[in-house]
Design an enzyme around this catalytic site. Sequence first.
Site, mmCIF file in Angstrom:
data_model
loop_
_atom_site.group_PDB
_atom_site.id
_atom_site.type_symbol
_atom_site.label_atom_id
_atom_site.label_comp_id
_atom_site.label_asym_id
_atom_site.label_seq_id
_atom_site.Cartn_x
_atom_site.Cartn_y
_atom_site.Cartn_z
ATOM 1 N N LYS A 109 0.946 -1.276 0.051
ATOM 2 C CA LYS A 109 -0.158 0.008 -0.009
ATOM 3 C C LYS A 109 0.984 1.319 0.022
ATOM 4 C CE LYS A 109 -3.483 -2.413 2.983
ATOM 5 N NZ LYS A 109 -3.679 -2.237 4.508
ATOM 6 N N GLY A 110 2.089 1.324 0.543
ATOM 7 C CA GLY A 110 2.890 2.321 0.814
ATOM 8 C C GLY A 110 3.152 3.274 -0.238
ATOM 9 N N GLU B 171 7.871 2.962 -5.912
ATOM 10 C CA GLU B 171 7.999 2.526 -4.469
ATOM 11 C C GLU B 171 8.191 3.612 -3.531
ATOM 12 O OE1 GLU B 171 7.329 0.459 -2.319
ATOM 13 O OE2 GLU B 171 8.524 -1.384 -2.021
ATOM 14 N N ASP B 172 7.547 3.331 -2.480
ATOM 15 C CA ASP B 172 7.937 4.152 -1.385
ATOM 16 C C ASP B 172 9.139 4.398 -0.652
ATOM 17 O OD1 ASP B 172 7.368 1.951 0.067
ATOM 18 O OD2 ASP B 172 5.919 2.281 1.271
ATOM 19 N N ASP C 102 14.792 -0.449 1.811
ATOM 20 C CA ASP C 102 15.530 -0.757 3.020
ATOM 21 C C ASP C 102 16.458 -1.460 2.414
ATOM 22 O OD1 ASP C 102 16.132 -0.850 5.668
ATOM 23 O OD2 ASP C 102 14.519 -1.729 6.194
ATOM 24 N N PHE D 221 13.467 3.642 11.395
ATOM 25 C CA PHE D 221 12.062 3.415 10.993
ATOM 26 C C PHE D 221 11.259 4.634 10.796
ATOM 27 C CE2 PHE D 221 7.586 1.855 11.381
ATOM 28 C CZ PHE D 221 7.523 0.989 10.373
ATOM 29 N N VAL D 222 10.552 4.858 9.809
ATOM 30 C CA VAL D 222 9.900 6.260 9.563
ATOM 31 C C VAL D 222 8.555 5.972 9.245
ATOM 32 C CG1 VAL D 222 12.028 7.435 8.795
ATOM 33 C CG2 VAL D 222 10.644 6.221 6.984
ATOM 34 N N ASP E 181 3.547 3.208 6.887
ATOM 35 C CA ASP E 181 2.604 3.064 8.169
ATOM 36 C C ASP E 181 3.384 2.232 9.275
ATOM 37 O OD1 ASP E 181 3.053 0.454 6.865
ATOM 38 O OD2 ASP E 181 1.681 -0.069 8.396
ATOM 39 N N ARG F 224 0.011 6.654 7.554
ATOM 40 C CA ARG F 224 0.136 6.911 6.292
ATOM 41 C C ARG F 224 -0.319 7.993 5.594
ATOM 42 N NH1 ARG F 224 1.262 1.532 3.957
ATOM 43 N NH2 ARG F 224 0.219 -0.029 5.002
HETATM 44 P P1 IMP Z 1 12.980 -4.006 1.975
HETATM 45 O O1 IMP Z 1 12.387 -5.016 1.185
HETATM 46 O O2 IMP Z 1 13.844 -4.164 3.100
HETATM 47 O O3 IMP Z 1 13.534 -3.009 0.983
HETATM 48 O O4 IMP Z 1 11.582 -3.141 2.470
HETATM 49 C C1 IMP Z 1 10.825 -2.486 1.705
HETATM 50 C C2 IMP Z 1 9.286 -2.255 2.308
HETATM 51 O O5 IMP Z 1 9.404 -2.329 3.795
HETATM 52 C C3 IMP Z 1 8.815 -0.858 1.762
HETATM 53 O O6 IMP Z 1 8.202 -1.206 0.689
HETATM 54 C C4 IMP Z 1 7.870 -0.781 3.061
HETATM 55 O O7 IMP Z 1 6.587 -1.252 2.889
HETATM 56 C C5 IMP Z 1 8.678 -1.240 4.122
HETATM 57 N N1 IMP Z 1 9.548 -0.435 4.978
HETATM 58 C C6 IMP Z 1 10.593 -0.507 4.872
HETATM 59 N N2 IMP Z 1 11.190 0.611 5.680
HETATM 60 C C7 IMP Z 1 10.237 1.256 6.324
HETATM 61 C C8 IMP Z 1 9.990 2.262 7.268
HETATM 62 O O8 IMP Z 1 11.066 2.836 7.671
HETATM 63 N N3 IMP Z 1 8.884 2.581 7.467
HETATM 64 C C9 IMP Z 1 7.683 1.851 6.952
HETATM 65 N N4 IMP Z 1 7.923 0.835 6.188
HETATM 66 C C10 IMP Z 1 8.915 0.452 5.904
HETATM 67 MG MG MG Z 2 6.153 -0.777 0.416
#
Ligand code: IMP
Ligand code: MG
Length: 188
Positions: A46-47, A102-103, A106, A155-156, A162, A168
């Site tokens: 959803k982000g 993508e939002d 990480d 974490f944000v 969210d 959100r």
């Molecule tokens: P990744 O697979 O570790 O790159 O994580 C990506 C997904 O994790 C993003 O699309 C978000 O949905 C979630 N995410 C990563 N960091 C955060 C954060 O700081 N706050 C909220 N959601 C996050």
């Molecule tokens: Mg996401």
Amino acid sequence: MGNPVHEDIEKILISSEEIQEKIGHLAKQITEDYRGRDLLLVGVLKGAFVFMSDLAREIDLPIDFDFMAVSSYGSSTKSSGVVRILKDLDYEITGRHVLLVEDIIDSGLTISYLLRYLEARGPATLEICSLFWKKGEQAVELDVKYPGFEIPPVFVVGYGLDFAEKYRNLPYIGILKPSAYQQTPSSG
Ligand code: IMP
Ligand code: MG
């Protein structure tokens, strides 16, 4: 009275004004790069819905939209790299110019899984636009053609992001107060 969730925020990392200015720059570049091509934005739910909505309205081109929804297994604040598809694309992307929106990146595991998944469907081009990425956290090498802000590895919440499905709709991104974590976490 204002929205009480603002009181859960310890610190605003990036303001609404800064976000909107960055989106203007990203959209301008995307408009130039995709002029004369048929652009398909694929949002990761959803982000990304907040970012995608603002970005799309600044892109001065005809655009088609599709969405995927994914969830990564594991704890709420770290993704495990095991991605489950909750909602697939509605349309074929073969031969199309696809921009994955993508939002936040990480570990990068979610987006790299999606890249492989979409690449296998034969798009003409496939690029990434991510509004945020966390400095030094990427477990895989990623070529993000349209990057927004580098942020610290914390974490944000806000602007689509969210914690336990809340926050959100904040127009900025910020860090939660420790007291705000006393809730049941979820993913997305
Ligand atoms: P990744 O697979 O570790 O790159 O994580 C990506 C997904 O994790 C993003 O699309 C978000 O949905 C979630 N995410 C990563 N960091 C955060 C954060 O700081 N706050 C909220 N959601 C996050
Ligand atoms: Mg996401």
